[in-house]
Scaffold this motif. Structure first.
Motif, short mmCIF file in Angstrom:
data_model
loop_
_atom_site.label_atom_id
_atom_site.label_comp_id
_atom_site.label_asym_id
_atom_site.label_seq_id
_atom_site.Cartn_x
_atom_site.Cartn_y
_atom_site.Cartn_z
N LYS A 313 81.07 96.38 13.78
CA LYS A 313 81.73 95.43 14.67
C LYS A 313 81.52 95.89 16.12
CE LYS A 313 83.50 93.38 11.04
NZ LYS A 313 83.15 92.01 10.62
N ASN A 314 81.01 95.00 16.95
CA ASN A 314 80.63 95.37 18.31
C ASN A 314 81.77 95.98 19.11
OD1 ASN A 314 77.90 94.62 18.17
ND2 ASN A 314 78.39 92.46 18.60
N PHE A 435 91.64 92.30 16.15
CA PHE A 435 90.95 92.73 14.95
C PHE A 435 91.94 92.79 13.79
CE2 PHE A 435 92.56 96.68 16.71
CZ PHE A 435 92.94 97.44 15.60
N ASP A 482 87.29 94.87 9.50
CA ASP A 482 87.25 95.45 10.85
C ASP A 482 87.71 96.91 10.80
OD1 ASP A 482 86.52 92.92 11.88
OD2 ASP A 482 88.63 92.35 12.12
#
Length: 608
Positions: A313-314, A435, A482
């Motif tokens: 996840k960026n 998230f 996440d």
């Protein structure tokens, strides 16, 4: 004739370049030489009784080496392995199905000589062809994690009916013989025409001390002891496997499971919840000492439990972001208010062991890290790693201020009380920092909620979602989350499993344990050094170097651990006077029938 003679002479020469024994250790000499049983067993323990244990969730498979499905509890009872490990040594194995092992001095191969008395529970003997079949089924099967685990094994060769040889790709992998010694032996004649992934509830057949007597798919499974188990008098099995029957009953919720234990629905429980341990067992049975609670000191590495970032996840790719979120977890408050001060903060991926890094790197450890200086956080070389602390009074202001500074430095901005990540080519829409924390244990929610509130102070929204075991396992296998709470257990001799946890090749392989998604060339290089360590000191320095890098990259937010096994059981269960330092050793416990009879009069649910 001349060719045969030359081949025989060559084979004899190769065997001469080996260490041959019925036991071996990866780190020195074995403890047990001429012995009749291990020190931590009762050789005269009575046999008998039907005991019940519990499991959470459900199951749909009897094969834990398959890629898909949730395997049932207790499957290790069905299969013997080539060698067995003692519970009071860090890395020693003793022959079981293999009565003798020959290891090449240059670690290019290992040869196992099988015990001619070994047989499966249908009476058919165990042969080298079964070992070959087991290796090909497990190590060359559909599960990529298993394939990677055995990747340094080049080939398996059946030398004769009772002799099997494994050649190695990588002679520097010092653990390979131990790994192969742990190989469960499957009967070729029973499985060779079966596609197990299409029939995961096919009743297993092994050569081990138990067989499956009955089951209700997903709800319970009962194992019955084999009366004519071929190894029941083997010196590594004496004092083990004393129960006639073992049933695992499944519960959807741990709170329900605890109440079931207190009412006598099952008999033994290892407790992981500090709150349960402190107040959850109160009742008549505990007051009357019909339920016993004991804490057993152990010397196991704690491993690492924590909030685990998914670097796929960026939003979690920036180390400063991960460090900032770690500052929002107030361990001192949680330990005081949630855990009754039972825990110690986990400060290392190898805590409670000498493999844990301390101070700053010096000497040989520094020499290992030095070539990678430009690719590592500078703190690795200049600071002793430490975790944030609070006063435990609920005021985490100073740590949250540090977190805000880190997030600002990473380009995050606050708008209307919400934190927004920096705009990039891949992130052109303004979306607040949100998230999801995926949980499987409802008990962990109370740990997450205070963390969630502190994140809200930073403008971060963390949603909490609890799913059942099957869904959780499926999402883990696909890395569909996440953040999770996970545990990375550590062995007494770190080795190949490190590549499973942190190696780049595992990051994109479904079903691997690289839940974090680490793809770091320095981490890969340090893992290789651990696996290829020539001696214990090199293993020690390489592992400490890896630990230091993992900590400073802030890949997880460390939780906590305890240095004891917390065990609750009904008082008809008894155990040896000596408890091994690396295991509870429940396989060595037994039933006291007179105690059981008295308790059954008071608690009818204990009747089987």
């Amino acid at each position: 004739m001349r060719i045969f003679l030359l081949c025989s002479l060559l084979f004899s020469y190769l065997l001469a370049q080996t260490y041959s024994d019925s036991a071996f250790s990866a780190n020195g000499e074995v403890k047990y030489k001429n012995f009749t049983s291990f020190d931590y067993v009762n050789p005269n323990a009575p046999k008998g009784g039907h005991i019940k244990q519990y499991a959470l969730g459900s199951y749909d498979s009897f094969y834990d080496f398959l890629l898909k499905g949730t395997s049932a509890k207790g499957l290790s009872l069905l299969y013997d392995t080539l060698m067995v490990r003692s519970f009071d040594e860090p890395s020693s194995q003793y022959g079981l199905v293999a009565k003798q092992v020959q290891r090449a001095e240059d670690n290019t191969f290992v040869i196992f000589h099988l015990d001619e008395n070994a047989h499966f529970n249908n009476g058919k003997e165990v042969t080298a062809f079964d070992v070959e079949f087991s290796f090909n089924t497990i190590a060359r099967g559909e599960n990529p994690s298993m394939v990677r685990y055995y990747a340094d094994v080049k080939e398996v060769i059946v030398v004769d009916k009772y002799t099997v040889r494994f050649n190695f790709h990588n002679p520097n992998n010092r653990e390979l013989a131990l790994i192969l010694g742990d190989l469960p032996i499957l009967p070729k004649h029973y499985y060779e025409n079966t596609i197990l992934s299409e029939n995961p509830l096919k009743l297993p057949l092994g050569s081990g001390p138990y067989k499956i007597e009955s089951f209700e798919a997903g709800r319970s499974v009962t194992y019955r002891r084999i009366d004519n188990y071929w190894a029941k008098n083997h010196k590594t099995r004496v004092g083990y496997f004393n129960f006639d029957k073992i049933t695992f009953d499944y519960y959807k919720d741990d709170a329900v499971a605890l109440e079931a234990f207190k009412s006598g629905r099952y008999d033994y429980r290892e407790e992981s919840s500090a709150k349960n341990w402190a107040v959850g067992y109160e009742g008549i049975a505990l007051k009357n000492q019909d339920i016993q609670k004991i804490e057993l000191l152990h010397s196991l590495p704690s491993g690492m439990q924590g909030f685990v970032f998914n670097l796929r996840k960026n939003v979690f790719k920036d180390r400063r972001v991960r460090e900032a979120l770690g500052l929002a977890f107030d361990f001192e408050w949680s330990n005081k208010n949630l855990f009754f001060n039972q825990y110690s903060r986990t400060k290392s991926f190898f805590d409670n062991s000498e493999f844990a890094s301390v101070g700053i790197p010096l000497g040989a450890e520094l020499a290992i890290l030095e070539p990678y200086r430009s690719k590592l956080p500078p703190e690795v070389f200049t600071q002793s790693f430490s975790l944030p602390k609070s006063k435990g009074d609920g005021n985490n202001r100073e740590n949250l201020k540090k977190a805000q500074a880190l997030l600002k430095d990473a380009g995050f901005i606050i708008k209307n009380g919400k934190l927004y990540p920096p705009t990039t080519q891949s992130n052109t829409k303004e979306q607040p920092f949100t998230f999801e924390l995926l949980l499987v244990s409802p008990a962990m929610e109370r740990v997450a909620i205070p963390f969630q509130k502190n994140l809200q102070t930073l403008g971060i929204t963390m949603k909490i979602r609890i799913v059942d075991v099957s869904q959780y396992i499926n999402q883990l296998r696909q890395f569909d989350y996440d953040m999770i709470v996970s545990v990375f257990p550590q062995s007494l001799s770190p080795g190949n499993e490190q590549a499973f946890f942190w190696g780049s090749k595992a990051a994109d392989s479904a079903g691997s344990y690289n839940y974090i998604g680490i793809q770091n060339e320095v981490v890969d290089a340090l893992i290789a050094k651990i696996i290829q360590a020539k001696d214990y000191q090199e293993l020690l320095n390489s592992t400490r170097a890896l630990d230091r890098v993992l900590l400073w990259e802030h890949y997880v937010i460390p939780h906590f651990h305890t240095k004891t096994f917390r065990v609750a059981f009904w008082d008809f269960l008894e155990h040896p006077a000596i408890t091994p330092i690396y295991n509870v050793g429940f396989e060595t416990w037994w039933v006291n029938p007179s105690k059981l009879e008295k308790l059954q009069m008071k608690y009818p649910s204990l009747r089987r």
